[in-house]
Write a protein that holds these residues in place. Structure first.
Motif, PDB file in Angstrom:
ATOM      1  N   SER A 319      65.411  -8.505  -0.554  1.00 17.97           N
ATOM      2  CA  SER A 319      66.310  -9.651  -0.385  1.00 17.97           C
ATOM      3  C   SER A 319      65.725 -10.653   0.601  1.00 17.97           C
ATOM      4  O   SER A 319      65.771 -11.872   0.378  1.00 17.97           O
ATOM      5  N   ASN A 320      65.161 -10.150   1.720  1.00 17.17           N
ATOM      6  CA  ASN A 320      64.557 -11.045   2.713  1.00 17.17           C
ATOM      7  C   ASN A 320      63.371 -11.800   2.137  1.00 17.17           C
ATOM      8  O   ASN A 320      63.192 -13.002   2.383  1.00 17.17           O
ATOM      9  N   ALA A 321      62.528 -11.103   1.377  1.00 17.29           N
ATOM     10  CA  ALA A 321      61.356 -11.753   0.795  1.00 17.29           C
ATOM     11  C   ALA A 321      61.765 -12.915  -0.109  1.00 17.29           C
ATOM     12  O   ALA A 321      61.164 -13.994  -0.073  1.00 17.29           O
ATOM     13  N   ILE A 322      62.781 -12.697  -0.922  1.00 17.17           N
ATOM     14  CA  ILE A 322      63.253 -13.750  -1.830  1.00 17.17           C
ATOM     15  C   ILE A 322      63.891 -14.888  -1.037  1.00 17.17           C
ATOM     16  O   ILE A 322      63.695 -16.075  -1.335  1.00 17.17           O
ATOM     17  N   LYS A 323      64.650 -14.519   0.014  1.00 21.89           N
ATOM     18  CA  LYS A 323      65.363 -15.521   0.803  1.00 21.89           C
ATOM     19  C   LYS A 323      64.398 -16.472   1.518  1.00 21.89           C
ATOM     20  O   LYS A 323      64.638 -17.686   1.592  1.00 21.89           O
ATOM     21  N   TYR A 324      63.299 -15.938   2.048  1.00 21.57           N
ATOM     22  CA  TYR A 324      62.410 -16.749   2.878  1.00 21.57           C
ATOM     23  C   TYR A 324      61.186 -17.292   2.127  1.00 21.57           C
ATOM     24  O   TYR A 324      60.300 -17.893   2.737  1.00 21.57           O
ATOM     25  N   THR A 325      61.139 -17.063   0.818  1.00 15.53           N
ATOM     26  CA  THR A 325      60.027 -17.595   0.018  1.00 15.53           C
ATOM     27  C   THR A 325      60.513 -18.829  -0.747  1.00 15.53           C
ATOM     28  O   THR A 325      61.533 -18.780  -1.430  1.00 15.53           O
ATOM     29  N   PRO A 326      59.802 -19.939  -0.657  1.00 16.44           N
ATOM     30  CA  PRO A 326      60.250 -21.159  -1.338  1.00 16.44           C
ATOM     31  C   PRO A 326      60.034 -21.066  -2.853  1.00 16.44           C
ATOM     32  O   PRO A 326      59.335 -20.181  -3.356  1.00 16.44           O
ATOM     33  N   ARG A 327      60.639 -21.971  -3.562  1.00 21.96           N
ATOM     34  CA  ARG A 327      60.458 -22.059  -5.013  1.00 21.96           C
ATOM     35  C   ARG A 327      58.975 -22.249  -5.319  1.00 21.96           C
ATOM     36  O   ARG A 327      58.288 -23.042  -4.678  1.00 21.96           O
ATOM     37  N   GLY A 328      58.498 -21.494  -6.299  1.00 24.76           N
ATOM     38  CA  GLY A 328      57.080 -21.541  -6.650  1.00 24.76           C
ATOM     39  C   GLY A 328      56.241 -20.526  -5.899  1.00 24.76           C
ATOM     40  O   GLY A 328      55.056 -20.349  -6.201  1.00 24.76           O
ATOM     41  N   GLY A 329      56.845 -19.851  -4.911  1.00 26.15           N
ATOM     42  CA  GLY A 329      56.122 -18.844  -4.150  1.00 26.15           C
ATOM     43  C   GLY A 329      56.054 -17.515  -4.900  1.00 26.15           C
ATOM     44  O   GLY A 329      56.555 -17.382  -6.025  1.00 26.15           O
ATOM     45  N   THR A 330      55.451 -16.527  -4.257  1.00 24.50           N
ATOM     46  CA  THR A 330      55.228 -15.232  -4.914  1.00 24.50           C
ATOM     47  C   THR A 330      55.789 -14.102  -4.065  1.00 24.50           C
ATOM     48  O   THR A 330      55.595 -14.071  -2.844  1.00 24.50           O
ATOM     49  N   VAL A 331      56.475 -13.185  -4.744  1.00 24.51           N
ATOM     50  CA  VAL A 331      56.970 -11.952  -4.107  1.00 24.51           C
ATOM     51  C   VAL A 331      56.273 -10.787  -4.787  1.00 24.51           C
ATOM     52  O   VAL A 331      56.337 -10.647  -6.010  1.00 24.51           O
ATOM     53  N   THR A 332      55.609  -9.954  -3.991  1.00 23.40           N
ATOM     54  CA  THR A 332      54.857  -8.820  -4.532  1.00 23.40           C
ATOM     55  C   THR A 332      55.407  -7.512  -3.979  1.00 23.40           C
ATOM     56  O   THR A 332      55.528  -7.349  -2.756  1.00 23.40           O
ATOM     57  N   LEU A 333      55.704  -6.616  -4.868  1.00 24.56           N
ATOM     58  CA  LEU A 333      56.235  -5.293  -4.502  1.00 24.56           C
ATOM     59  C   LEU A 333      55.168  -4.239  -4.766  1.00 24.56           C
ATOM     60  O   LEU A 333      54.534  -4.248  -5.819  1.00 24.56           O
ATOM     61  N   ARG A 334      54.973  -3.318  -3.796  1.00 18.63           N
ATOM     62  CA  ARG A 334      53.961  -2.273  -3.976  1.00 18.63           C
ATOM     63  C   ARG A 334      54.506  -0.917  -3.513  1.00 18.63           C
ATOM     64  O   ARG A 334      55.210  -0.838  -2.505  1.00 18.63           O
ATOM     65  N   LEU A 335      54.172   0.117  -4.268  1.00 20.00           N
ATOM     66  CA  LEU A 335      54.446   1.489  -3.875  1.00 20.00           C
ATOM     67  C   LEU A 335      53.196   2.300  -4.161  1.00 20.00           C
ATOM     68  O   LEU A 335      52.806   2.472  -5.322  1.00 20.00           O
ATOM     69  N   THR A 336      52.557   2.811  -3.101  1.00 18.71           N
ATOM     70  CA  THR A 336      51.279   3.531  -3.264  1.00 18.71           C
ATOM     71  C   THR A 336      51.307   4.817  -2.442  1.00 18.71           C
ATOM     72  O   THR A 336      52.186   5.038  -1.606  1.00 18.71           O
ATOM     73  N   ILE A 337      50.311   5.651  -2.664  1.00 22.56           N
ATOM     74  CA  ILE A 337      50.114   6.880  -1.899  1.00 22.56           C
ATOM     75  C   ILE A 337      48.943   6.670  -0.942  1.00 22.56           C
ATOM     76  O   ILE A 337      47.870   6.234  -1.362  1.00 22.56           O
ATOM     77  N   GLU A 338      49.143   6.974   0.327  1.00 22.01           N
ATOM     78  CA  GLU A 338      48.105   6.795   1.334  1.00 22.01           C
ATOM     79  C   GLU A 338      47.636   8.153   1.854  1.00 22.01           C
ATOM     80  O   GLU A 338      48.449   8.952   2.356  1.00 22.01           O
ATOM     81  N   ASP A 339      46.343   8.414   1.758  1.00 25.94           N
ATOM     82  CA  ASP A 339      45.707   9.631   2.293  1.00 25.94           C
ATOM     83  C   ASP A 339      46.349  10.902   1.755  1.00 25.94           C
ATOM     84  O   ASP A 339      46.306  11.948   2.432  1.00 25.94           O
ATOM     85  N   ASP A 340      46.939  10.821   0.582  1.00 27.71           N
ATOM     86  CA  ASP A 340      47.582  11.971  -0.044  1.00 27.71           C
ATOM     87  C   ASP A 340      48.618  12.613   0.880  1.00 27.71           C
ATOM     88  O   ASP A 340      48.920  13.804   0.768  1.00 27.71           O
ATOM     89  N   GLU A 341      49.178  11.797   1.785  1.00 25.25           N
ATOM     90  CA  GLU A 341      50.117  12.334   2.775  1.00 25.25           C
ATOM     91  C   GLU A 341      51.336  11.449   2.974  1.00 25.25           C
ATOM     92  O   GLU A 341      52.416  11.920   3.327  1.00 25.25           O
ATOM     93  N   TRP A 342      51.143  10.138   2.726  1.00 29.17           N
ATOM     94  CA  TRP A 342      52.213   9.183   2.998  1.00 29.17           C
ATOM     95  C   TRP A 342      52.549   8.377   1.751  1.00 29.17           C
ATOM     96  O   TRP A 342      51.664   8.044   0.960  1.00 29.17           O
ATOM     97  N   ALA A 343      53.843   8.038   1.636  1.00 27.87           N
ATOM     98  CA  ALA A 343      54.280   7.066   0.636  1.00 27.87           C
ATOM     99  C   ALA A 343      54.382   5.720   1.337  1.00 27.87           C
ATOM    100  O   ALA A 343      55.057   5.603   2.367  1.00 27.87           O
TER     101      ALA A 343
END
Length: 423
Positions: A319-343
């Protein structure tokens, strides 16, 4: 005669050893200060042959009679001359013995009829706690050997007195902490009650106002409202929605704070929560004319936690990303695994960014950056505070990077639930 003298000395030693043993046993029974003072004089007075006994203690360099015992020992306060003599004994840490008070014009007996006196400093762990004062109405009552024995008893009394004083101080501190805890509990209850009032007494009227305002807005084509009046209705609707958002934010913070530490968490597929949130907020980004990108791990991402709270944290960041990004901007969502230990969950935007000098305050409740206020973007300043509390509760870490005028990346790291992954 020599045999009788030896027998007398042995008998005296036996009595002294018994007194020391009995006193030791009695002092070990309790840590109560009044008890220790009473037991000390109870054992010392008879063996010494004194008529009166006093235990003097010091509190912030002020001397006082902590306890007294004996015949007509009704002294309650020390005179200036008595304090002077006792201070000399305590400062020198040496025993003072007076055979006959009448031979000392400067003597300051506590018992007006006293003739002989012995004052022993009470010292333990290099600290002077006070003094033991014994007085007799018989001149030269205290022999050298008796004074030596009394000093042994006084050293044991000093150790017990030190423990009793410490015990009393701890008790007082505990009572103070308990009192402060009760005050905090009362304030917590007051806060909870006020938030409940917000939930019950504010939500209802706001829903009513919003309902009628939207109803009038839907029917404005068939009414005689002027364009200015239509604008007024639109502003009313937006203001009520902002108020609802503020109330919801308060309730969210309260809900997290009241979550019990022992609350049962569960095995959660974080990927499923992220996909659910992405479906909802991708549409909102489109309505705001923003580009949407996502990079979500292909397999389930198992963590241990509360799904409702984690979904709320994910929603807040999107919600914050959309709120503070102007029209024409980009919102990128990522979910990855780090060091086979962390999400690792991240939301990157090309919005306003946060000024470097204010980034340290970002997760403080009600904080709003200067550039956000200048652009008149509505908000309560509670969203990021809420996210941090949720992630802290889950044993995770907040991720944050920002460059003013370029954009920000907000997210969090959560420990993977390896037990679930192995299954």
């Amino acid at each position: 005669n020599e045999l009788k003298e030896i027998e007398t000395k042995l008998a005296s030693y036996v009595v002294e050893l018994n007194v020391m043993q009995w006193m030791e046993q009695d002092l070990a029974q309790h840590l109560d200060l009044a008890y220790v003072l009473e037991i000390g004089l109870k054992h010392i007075l008879p063996i010494s042959g004194a008529d009166c006994g006093f235990i003097i203690t010091t509190d912030n360099n002020t001397l006082k009679i902590a306890h007294s015992k004996g015949n007509d020992c009704n002294v309650k306060k020390l005179t200036a001359s008595q304090k002077k003599v006792l201070k000399q004994v305590m400062e020198s840490r040496e025993i003072m013995t007076v055979g006959d008070m009448q031979d000392m014009p400067d003597a300051a007996p506590l018992d007006k009829e006293a003739r002989a006196c012995v004052a022993i400093p009470l010292v333990t762990h290099e600290r002077v706690l006070g003094a033991l004062v014994l007085e007799s109405r018989t001149p030269h009552r205290f022999s050298e050997s008796m004074v030596e024995f009394i000093s042994l008893l006084a050293s044991r009394l000093a150790a017990a007195l030190d423990n009793a004083i410490l015990y009393e101080q701890i008790g007082q501190q505990f009572e103070e902490l308990q009192r402060l805890y009760e005050q905090v509990q009362e304030l917590e209850q007051l806060k909870t009650d006020m938030i409940r009032i917000a939930s019950h007494d504010l939500r209802g009227p706001m829903a009513t106002v919003l309902g009628f305002a939207e109803l009038i807005g839907w029917q404005d084509e068939n009414t005689n409202l002027t364009p200015q009046q239509v604008d007024y209705m639109r502003e009313i609707t937006q203001a009520v929605r902002r108020m609802q958002s503020i109330v919801n934010d308060f309730l969210s913070v309260e809900r997290v704070e009241e979550t019990a530490k022992g609350r049962t968490f569960g095995h959660i597929d974080l990927r499923a929560l992220v996909i659910q949130a992405a479906d909802e907020y991708q549409t909102r980004a489109a309505h705001h004319g923003q580009h949407w990108q996502e990079d979500i791990h292909k397999k389930p991402v198992w963590v241990f936690g509360d799904p409702a709270q984690l979904y709320e944290a994910i929603s807040n960041l999107l919600s914050n990303a959309i709120k503070y990004t102007p029209r024409g901007g980009t919102v990128t969502l990522r979910l990855t695994i780090e060091d086979d230990e962390w999400a690792l969950f991240e939301v990157e935007d090309s919005g306003l960014g946060v000024p470097l000098e204010q980034q340290g305050e970002l997760f403080r409740p009600f904080f709003r950056a200067v550039n956000v206020r200048k652009n008149k973007i509505e908000g309560t300043g509670l969203g990021l505070h809420l996210v941090k509390k949720i992630i802290d509760r889950h044993g995770g870490q907040i991720v944050f990077r920002s460059v003013e005028g370029v954009g920000s990346t907000f997210g969090f790291l959560l420990k993977l639930d390896n037990n679930k992954r192995k299954k």
